[in-house]
Design a protein around this motif. Sequence first.
Motif, PDB file in Angstrom:
ATOM      1  N   ALA A 121       0.839  -1.201   0.000  1.00  0.00           N
ATOM      2  CA  ALA A 121       0.000   0.000   0.000  1.00  0.00           C
ATOM      3  C   ALA A 121       0.875   1.252   0.000  1.00  0.00           C
ATOM      4  O   ALA A 121       1.950   1.274   0.607  1.00  0.00           O
ATOM      5  CB  ALA A 121      -0.935   0.005   1.198  1.00  0.00           C
ATOM      6  N   ALA A 122       0.420   2.300  -0.690  1.00  0.00           N
ATOM      7  CA  ALA A 122       1.255   3.495  -0.869  1.00  0.00           C
ATOM      8  C   ALA A 122       0.425   4.767  -0.729  1.00  0.00           C
ATOM      9  O   ALA A 122       0.111   5.430  -1.724  1.00  0.00           O
ATOM     10  CB  ALA A 122       1.944   3.456  -2.231  1.00  0.00           C
ATOM     11  N   PRO A 123       0.075   5.157   0.494  1.00  0.00           N
ATOM     12  CA  PRO A 123      -0.637   6.425   0.676  1.00  0.00           C
ATOM     13  C   PRO A 123       0.291   7.604   0.457  1.00  0.00           C
ATOM     14  O   PRO A 123       1.528   7.467   0.488  1.00  0.00           O
ATOM     15  CB  PRO A 123      -1.092   6.346   2.146  1.00  0.00           C
ATOM     16  CG  PRO A 123      -0.047   5.483   2.805  1.00  0.00           C
ATOM     17  CD  PRO A 123       0.332   4.459   1.768  1.00  0.00           C
ATOM     18  N   ALA A 124      -0.290   8.765   0.202  1.00  0.00           N
ATOM     19  CA  ALA A 124       0.511   9.986   0.117  1.00  0.00           C
ATOM     20  C   ALA A 124       1.216  10.220   1.447  1.00  0.00           C
ATOM     21  O   ALA A 124       0.752   9.767   2.505  1.00  0.00           O
ATOM     22  CB  ALA A 124      -0.382  11.174  -0.229  1.00  0.00           C
ATOM     23  N   LYS A 125       2.337  10.897   1.399  1.00  0.00           N
ATOM     24  CA  LYS A 125       3.150  11.099   2.593  1.00  0.00           C
ATOM     25  C   LYS A 125       2.340  11.764   3.705  1.00  0.00           C
ATOM     26  O   LYS A 125       1.726  12.807   3.514  1.00  0.00           O
ATOM     27  CB  LYS A 125       4.375  11.943   2.249  1.00  0.00           C
ATOM     28  CG  LYS A 125       5.363  11.234   1.340  1.00  0.00           C
ATOM     29  CD  LYS A 125       6.578  12.096   1.067  1.00  0.00           C
ATOM     30  CE  LYS A 125       7.579  11.375   0.171  1.00  0.00           C
ATOM     31  NZ  LYS A 125       8.117  10.163   0.779  1.00  0.00           N
ATOM     32  N   GLY A 126       2.341  11.115   4.873  1.00  0.00           N
ATOM     33  CA  GLY A 126       1.663  11.668   6.029  1.00  0.00           C
ATOM     34  C   GLY A 126       0.160  11.506   6.027  1.00  0.00           C
ATOM     35  O   GLY A 126      -0.524  12.063   6.892  1.00  0.00           O
ATOM     36  N   ARG A 127      -0.391  10.743   5.064  1.00  0.00           N
ATOM     37  CA  ARG A 127      -1.839  10.599   4.948  1.00  0.00           C
ATOM     38  C   ARG A 127      -2.242   9.133   5.068  1.00  0.00           C
ATOM     39  O   ARG A 127      -1.408   8.228   5.004  1.00  0.00           O
ATOM     40  CB  ARG A 127      -2.335  11.145   3.606  1.00  0.00           C
ATOM     41  CG  ARG A 127      -1.994  12.587   3.323  1.00  0.00           C
ATOM     42  CD  ARG A 127      -2.555  13.525   4.371  1.00  0.00           C
ATOM     43  NE  ARG A 127      -3.971  13.282   4.633  1.00  0.00           N
ATOM     44  CZ  ARG A 127      -4.646  13.811   5.652  1.00  0.00           C
ATOM     45  NH1 ARG A 127      -4.022  14.587   6.529  1.00  0.00           N
ATOM     46  NH2 ARG A 127      -5.918  13.560   5.804  1.00  0.00           N
ATOM     47  N   GLY A 128      -3.540   8.903   5.217  1.00  0.00           N
ATOM     48  CA  GLY A 128      -4.081   7.555   5.188  1.00  0.00           C
ATOM     49  C   GLY A 128      -4.315   7.110   3.756  1.00  0.00           C
ATOM     50  O   GLY A 128      -4.110   7.869   2.802  1.00  0.00           O
ATOM     51  N   LEU A 129      -4.742   5.866   3.598  1.00  0.00           N
ATOM     52  CA  LEU A 129      -5.030   5.344   2.268  1.00  0.00           C
ATOM     53  C   LEU A 129      -6.255   6.039   1.689  1.00  0.00           C
ATOM     54  O   LEU A 129      -7.298   6.133   2.340  1.00  0.00           O
ATOM     55  CB  LEU A 129      -5.271   3.837   2.332  1.00  0.00           C
ATOM     56  CG  LEU A 129      -4.022   2.988   2.581  1.00  0.00           C
ATOM     57  CD1 LEU A 129      -4.417   1.555   2.906  1.00  0.00           C
ATOM     58  CD2 LEU A 129      -3.103   3.029   1.366  1.00  0.00           C
ATOM     59  N   ALA A 130      -6.113   6.534   0.478  1.00  0.00           N
ATOM     60  CA  ALA A 130      -7.211   7.222  -0.192  1.00  0.00           C
ATOM     61  C   ALA A 130      -8.025   6.233  -1.019  1.00  0.00           C
ATOM     62  O   ALA A 130      -7.542   5.161  -1.391  1.00  0.00           O
ATOM     63  CB  ALA A 130      -6.680   8.343  -1.082  1.00  0.00           C
ATOM     64  N   ARG A 131      -9.260   6.602  -1.318  1.00  0.00           N
ATOM     65  CA  ARG A 131     -10.128   5.817  -2.190  1.00  0.00           C
ATOM     66  C   ARG A 131     -11.032   6.789  -2.936  1.00  0.00           C
ATOM     67  O   ARG A 131     -11.133   7.970  -2.592  1.00  0.00           O
ATOM     68  CB  ARG A 131     -10.975   4.834  -1.380  1.00  0.00           C
ATOM     69  CG  ARG A 131     -11.576   5.419  -0.116  1.00  0.00           C
ATOM     70  CD  ARG A 131     -12.858   4.775   0.305  1.00  0.00           C
ATOM     71  NE  ARG A 131     -13.968   5.187  -0.553  1.00  0.00           N
ATOM     72  CZ  ARG A 131     -15.261   4.951  -0.271  1.00  0.00           C
ATOM     73  NH1 ARG A 131     -15.579   4.314   0.831  1.00  0.00           N
ATOM     74  NH2 ARG A 131     -16.208   5.354  -1.089  1.00  0.00           N
ATOM     75  N   TRP A 132     -11.643   6.295  -3.997  1.00  0.00           N
ATOM     76  CA  TRP A 132     -12.603   7.126  -4.711  1.00  0.00           C
ATOM     77  C   TRP A 132     -13.817   7.360  -3.824  1.00  0.00           C
ATOM     78  O   TRP A 132     -14.216   6.490  -3.051  1.00  0.00           O
ATOM     79  CB  TRP A 132     -13.017   6.464  -6.021  1.00  0.00           C
ATOM     80  CG  TRP A 132     -11.874   6.318  -6.973  1.00  0.00           C
ATOM     81  CD1 TRP A 132     -11.200   5.174  -7.288  1.00  0.00           C
ATOM     82  CD2 TRP A 132     -11.253   7.360  -7.734  1.00  0.00           C
ATOM     83  NE1 TRP A 132     -10.193   5.433  -8.181  1.00  0.00           N
ATOM     84  CE2 TRP A 132     -10.197   6.774  -8.481  1.00  0.00           C
ATOM     85  CE3 TRP A 132     -11.481   8.726  -7.868  1.00  0.00           C
ATOM     86  CZ2 TRP A 132      -9.384   7.513  -9.338  1.00  0.00           C
ATOM     87  CZ3 TRP A 132     -10.666   9.459  -8.719  1.00  0.00           C
ATOM     88  CH2 TRP A 132      -9.640   8.866  -9.441  1.00  0.00           C
ATOM     89  N   ASP A 133     -14.402   8.543  -3.959  1.00  0.00           N
ATOM     90  CA  ASP A 133     -15.505   8.904  -3.077  1.00  0.00           C
ATOM     91  C   ASP A 133     -16.819   8.250  -3.501  1.00  0.00           C
ATOM     92  O   ASP A 133     -17.310   7.352  -2.846  1.00  0.00           O
ATOM     93  CB  ASP A 133     -15.660  10.426  -3.017  1.00  0.00           C
ATOM     94  CG  ASP A 133     -16.751  10.857  -2.063  1.00  0.00           C
ATOM     95  OD1 ASP A 133     -17.026  10.121  -1.099  1.00  0.00           O
ATOM     96  OD2 ASP A 133     -17.342  11.937  -2.270  1.00  0.00           O
ATOM     97  N   ARG A 134     -17.383   8.659  -4.631  1.00  0.00           N
ATOM     98  CA  ARG A 134     -18.688   8.124  -5.034  1.00  0.00           C
ATOM     99  C   ARG A 134     -18.680   7.516  -6.432  1.00  0.00           C
ATOM    100  O   ARG A 134     -19.400   6.556  -6.691  1.00  0.00           O
ATOM    101  CB  ARG A 134     -19.751   9.240  -4.993  1.00  0.00           C
ATOM    102  CG  ARG A 134     -20.038   9.765  -3.598  1.00  0.00           C
ATOM    103  CD  ARG A 134     -21.158  10.799  -3.633  1.00  0.00           C
ATOM    104  NE  ARG A 134     -21.467  11.309  -2.314  1.00  0.00           N
ATOM    105  CZ  ARG A 134     -20.842  12.318  -1.733  1.00  0.00           C
ATOM    106  NH1 ARG A 134     -19.861  12.944  -2.379  1.00  0.00           N
ATOM    107  NH2 ARG A 134     -21.170  12.742  -0.518  1.00  0.00           N
ATOM    108  N   SER A 135     -17.907   8.081  -7.340  1.00  0.00           N
ATOM    109  CA  SER A 135     -17.989   7.637  -8.726  1.00  0.00           C
ATOM    110  C   SER A 135     -16.624   7.736  -9.394  1.00  0.00           C
ATOM    111  O   SER A 135     -15.720   8.416  -8.894  1.00  0.00           O
ATOM    112  CB  SER A 135     -19.001   8.487  -9.503  1.00  0.00           C
ATOM    113  OG  SER A 135     -18.553   9.839  -9.578  1.00  0.00           O
TER     114      SER A 135
END
Length: 312
Positions: free
Chosen positions: A63-77
């Motif tokens: 897994a590779a989140p942006a530095k200092g952030r949690g794992l991102a995902r698409w919001d709705r679409s």
Amino acid sequence: MSFLSAVAVVSFLSLFGQAQTESPTSNQTSPAQQDAAPTNLGDVEVTARRLETQVQSFINDVAAPAKGRGLARWDRSICVGVTNLDGRYAQFMIDRVAQTASAVGLDIGAPGCRPDIMIIATSNGRELATKLVDDNPSGFRPSRSNTDLGSAALERFKSSDAAVRWWHVSLPVSVDTGDIAVRLDGEEAPNIAVRDASRLRSNVRDDLARVMIILDVSKIGSVGFGALSDYVAMVALAQIELGSDATQYDSVLNLFGPGEKPTGLTQWDRDYLASLYAARRDRARPDQQSRDIIRGMVGERSVRLRAHDPHP
């Protein structure tokens, strides 16, 4: 790259942070059964503990989140675009990504929507990646922090010899309003205070904003197009580190690795994506989010174990 394709890519990179609005009861047991229960539950608990360790290792390894952030995902679409492939193959790949996205609860943009996932086929991945980044660096790094993996990772994206390379841009946004919660280059700082990370909940979540995926057809070899499309779906929907080692896991991410090739998304991949998209969006710390994903995968597999699934 054709003129039409170049225009599409420039248009894609010029878009930022625009959401896509177009759509594509318990049974009673006998005393004898109750006596046997601890042994069965013990087996499940041992399996669950082992799986927890495996999932945490998977998150740590790939897994590779942006530095200092949690794992991102698409919001709705999402809206998927494919260029430089024959129309039949392009549509097949779009449909395959869309099917996987729908399975985790995302809506799909209608034909003609503005792509936030752009997939480009080329005969020279390194040359194309370098040109795209050099022509529009802010399209890949719209902020100096919080949106990507940093300058060293971007250099690896440009210079990689991988058959498939990708670059994610994510955004910290307000949980309540969806407003961007990080200063973008050339813009004023947003008036959103990030809640103290020591709390259980945050007022900021991490959304994927766009993904660029480059297919180097000179290096793809003889892998099946269905498996390739599933590989693309995995890296389009989740932040996976380019060049990470997934050989310890039953994953489509091993498509270009040694040994037997996966034929598509595995149950492990599907469980990971489902758990990522089911995790709470307002976790204050990445480790809390990881625990949500671990619980999700353990829950999915425990259900199959109890159902005596031969392939849990």
